[in-house]
Write a protein that holds these residues in place. Structure first.
Motif, mmCIF file in Angstrom:
data_model
loop_
_atom_site.group_PDB
_atom_site.id
_atom_site.type_symbol
_atom_site.label_atom_id
_atom_site.label_comp_id
_atom_site.label_asym_id
_atom_site.label_seq_id
_atom_site.Cartn_x
_atom_site.Cartn_y
_atom_site.Cartn_z
ATOM 1 N N ILE A 118 66.293 44.393 -27.120
ATOM 2 C CA ILE A 118 65.354 43.306 -27.431
ATOM 3 C C ILE A 118 64.602 42.987 -26.144
ATOM 4 O O ILE A 118 65.215 42.681 -25.117
ATOM 5 C CB ILE A 118 66.084 42.049 -27.945
ATOM 6 C CG1 ILE A 118 66.936 42.386 -29.172
ATOM 7 C CG2 ILE A 118 65.067 40.950 -28.285
ATOM 8 C CD1 ILE A 118 67.810 41.234 -29.677
ATOM 9 N N ILE A 119 63.283 43.106 -26.214
ATOM 10 C CA ILE A 119 62.460 42.811 -25.031
ATOM 11 C C ILE A 119 61.789 41.455 -25.257
ATOM 12 O O ILE A 119 60.938 41.317 -26.145
ATOM 13 C CB ILE A 119 61.399 43.905 -24.787
ATOM 14 C CG1 ILE A 119 62.069 45.283 -24.675
ATOM 15 C CG2 ILE A 119 60.589 43.586 -23.525
ATOM 16 C CD1 ILE A 119 61.095 46.454 -24.577
ATOM 17 N N PHE A 120 62.196 40.452 -24.477
ATOM 18 C CA PHE A 120 61.598 39.127 -24.567
ATOM 19 C C PHE A 120 60.444 39.049 -23.569
ATOM 20 O O PHE A 120 60.612 39.399 -22.404
ATOM 21 C CB PHE A 120 62.615 38.038 -24.209
ATOM 22 C CG PHE A 120 63.659 37.820 -25.268
ATOM 23 C CD1 PHE A 120 63.420 36.950 -26.330
ATOM 24 C CD2 PHE A 120 64.883 38.466 -25.199
ATOM 25 C CE1 PHE A 120 64.382 36.728 -27.307
ATOM 26 C CE2 PHE A 120 65.862 38.262 -26.173
ATOM 27 C CZ PHE A 120 65.605 37.387 -27.226
ATOM 28 N N VAL A 121 59.290 38.581 -24.058
ATOM 29 C CA VAL A 121 58.132 38.372 -23.178
ATOM 30 C C VAL A 121 57.921 36.866 -23.072
ATOM 31 O O VAL A 121 57.677 36.193 -24.080
ATOM 32 C CB VAL A 121 56.879 39.079 -23.737
ATOM 33 C CG1 VAL A 121 55.684 38.847 -22.812
ATOM 34 C CG2 VAL A 121 57.130 40.582 -23.907
ATOM 35 N N GLY A 122 58.064 36.326 -21.853
ATOM 36 C CA GLY A 122 58.028 34.881 -21.681
ATOM 37 C C GLY A 122 56.934 34.395 -20.763
ATOM 38 O O GLY A 122 56.073 35.166 -20.344
ATOM 39 N N GLY A 123 57.020 33.099 -20.453
ATOM 40 C CA GLY A 123 56.049 32.483 -19.548
ATOM 41 C C GLY A 123 55.530 31.188 -20.148
ATOM 42 O O GLY A 123 55.740 30.910 -21.325
ATOM 43 N N PRO A 124 54.839 30.403 -19.319
ATOM 44 C CA PRO A 124 54.304 29.140 -19.834
ATOM 45 C C PRO A 124 53.244 29.354 -20.903
ATOM 46 O O PRO A 124 52.687 30.446 -21.025
ATOM 47 C CB PRO A 124 53.683 28.473 -18.602
ATOM 48 C CG PRO A 124 53.789 29.424 -17.476
ATOM 49 C CD PRO A 124 54.554 30.625 -17.903
ATOM 50 N N PHE A 134 54.460 24.051 -16.268
ATOM 51 C CA PHE A 134 54.655 24.482 -14.874
ATOM 52 C C PHE A 134 55.822 23.716 -14.233
ATOM 53 O O PHE A 134 56.559 24.275 -13.428
ATOM 54 C CB PHE A 134 53.367 24.286 -14.050
ATOM 55 C CG PHE A 134 52.500 25.525 -14.029
ATOM 56 C CD1 PHE A 134 51.922 26.008 -15.198
ATOM 57 C CD2 PHE A 134 52.256 26.211 -12.855
ATOM 58 C CE1 PHE A 134 51.128 27.152 -15.186
ATOM 59 C CE2 PHE A 134 51.465 27.355 -12.836
ATOM 60 C CZ PHE A 134 50.896 27.826 -13.996
ATOM 61 N N ASP A 135 55.985 22.435 -14.594
ATOM 62 C CA ASP A 135 57.095 21.651 -14.036
ATOM 63 C C ASP A 135 58.439 22.266 -14.437
ATOM 64 O O ASP A 135 59.400 22.247 -13.668
ATOM 65 C CB ASP A 135 57.046 20.195 -14.541
ATOM 66 C CG ASP A 135 55.903 19.420 -13.915
ATOM 67 O OD1 ASP A 135 55.330 19.892 -12.909
ATOM 68 O OD2 ASP A 135 55.548 18.345 -14.442
ATOM 69 N N ASP A 136 58.507 22.787 -15.650
ATOM 70 C CA ASP A 136 59.771 23.355 -16.154
ATOM 71 C C ASP A 136 59.990 24.812 -15.729
ATOM 72 O O ASP A 136 61.118 25.303 -15.775
ATOM 73 C CB ASP A 136 59.809 23.294 -17.695
ATOM 74 C CG ASP A 136 60.198 21.903 -18.195
ATOM 75 O OD1 ASP A 136 60.515 21.040 -17.355
ATOM 76 O OD2 ASP A 136 60.163 21.688 -19.422
ATOM 77 N N LEU A 137 58.914 25.470 -15.335
ATOM 78 C CA LEU A 137 59.005 26.922 -15.083
ATOM 79 C C LEU A 137 59.903 27.258 -13.887
ATOM 80 O O LEU A 137 59.691 26.781 -12.785
ATOM 81 C CB LEU A 137 57.587 27.479 -14.846
ATOM 82 C CG LEU A 137 57.496 28.974 -14.523
ATOM 83 C CD1 LEU A 137 58.015 29.828 -15.679
ATOM 84 C CD2 LEU A 137 56.059 29.361 -14.182
ATOM 85 N N GLU A 138 60.894 28.085 -14.150
ATOM 86 C CA GLU A 138 61.729 28.650 -13.080
ATOM 87 C C GLU A 138 61.563 30.157 -13.156
ATOM 88 O O GLU A 138 62.146 30.806 -14.042
ATOM 89 C CB GLU A 138 63.195 28.271 -13.296
ATOM 90 C CG GLU A 138 63.470 26.783 -13.151
ATOM 91 C CD GLU A 138 64.862 26.372 -13.634
ATOM 92 O OE1 GLU A 138 65.100 25.156 -13.712
ATOM 93 O OE2 GLU A 138 65.682 27.259 -13.967
#
Ligand SMILES: Nc1ncnc2c1ncn2[C@@H]1O[C@H](COP(=O)(O)OP(=O)(O)O)[C@@H](O)[C@H]1O
Ligand SMILES: O=C(O)[C@H](O)[C@@H](O)[C@H](O)[C@H](O)COP(=O)(O)O
Length: 174
Positions: free
Chosen positions: A5-11, A136-140
């Motif tokens: 399973i390839i998850f593509v993430g980001g804001p 952006f505040d949540d992005l790690e």
């Protein structure tokens, strides 16, 4: 054999859905849009300009990962778009999937202004551009320690979708 399973993430607005659907065409596999598995309450919250909390996200991530396991079945690949902004979300997702599939995670990122301007043009979407700051505040972003478990980050900049898809494929072969 266990599928991947390839998850593509980001804001929001970073290009997850665009890249994930292109990747699915290149690999010739199914693509699950993570936003479709949010409970209605989450969609309403985001539509009202209220950022989601951890509590809002756990059950969504659980549902999405279980659905991904169901959908991949005996297939080789499945692509899923999902913000997965925080490290603890990615860890939880791996835990839910367990040994039922190999998990690869790619977190896309870009500079604030590029994403903001793209979101302004995406008029009919429930997620408005003024929600970007909270994303952006949540992005790690994943660091090198996460690459050991198959999680990578890709800076999109002004790259074309083809160029980004190629980088995703390259990361998947690491
Ligand atoms: N590489 C790219 N170059 C230019 N525009 C892009 C690129 N990737 C995505 N976009 C555009 O940016 C906007 C947000 O992309 P989208 O895939 O909806 O992001 P997300 O799923 O992360 O919210 C869309 O209008 C999309 O067409
Ligand atoms: O974790 C979250 O806060 C949400 O998942 C959030 O990221 C949202 O669902 C999408 O990102 C908005 O929709 P798009 O990704 O299509 O912009």
């Amino acid at each position: 054999m266990t599928g991947s399973i390839i998850f593509v993430g980001g804001p929001s607005g970073t290009g997850k859905s665009t890249i994930a659907s292109e990747l699915a065409k290149v690999i010739n596999c199914l693509f699950l849009e993570g936003d479709q598995y949010h409970p209605q309450a989450n969609i309403e919250k985001m539509s009202e300009g209220i950022p989601l909390t951890d509590e809002d996200r756990w059950s969504w991530l659980n549902t999405l990962c279980l659905e991904a396991v169901k959908k991949i079945g005996q297939k080789e690949y499945l692509i899923v778009s999902c913000s997965m902004l925080k490290k603890k979300y990615r860890e939880y997702m791996r835990e839910v999937i367990g040994d039922r599939a190999r998990v690869l995670m790619i977190v896309l990122y870009n500079d604030y202004d590029t994403i903001y301007n793209r979101m302004l043009k995406r008029s009919s979407h429930f997620m408005k551009a003024d929600m970007l700051k909270s994303q952006f505040d949540d992005l790690e972003l994943p660091d090198d320690s996460e690459s050991k478990v198959g999680t990578y980050r890709i800076f999109c900049g002004s790259k074309t979708t083809d160029e980004i898809v190629k980088e995703v494929v390259k990361s998947c072969h690491n």
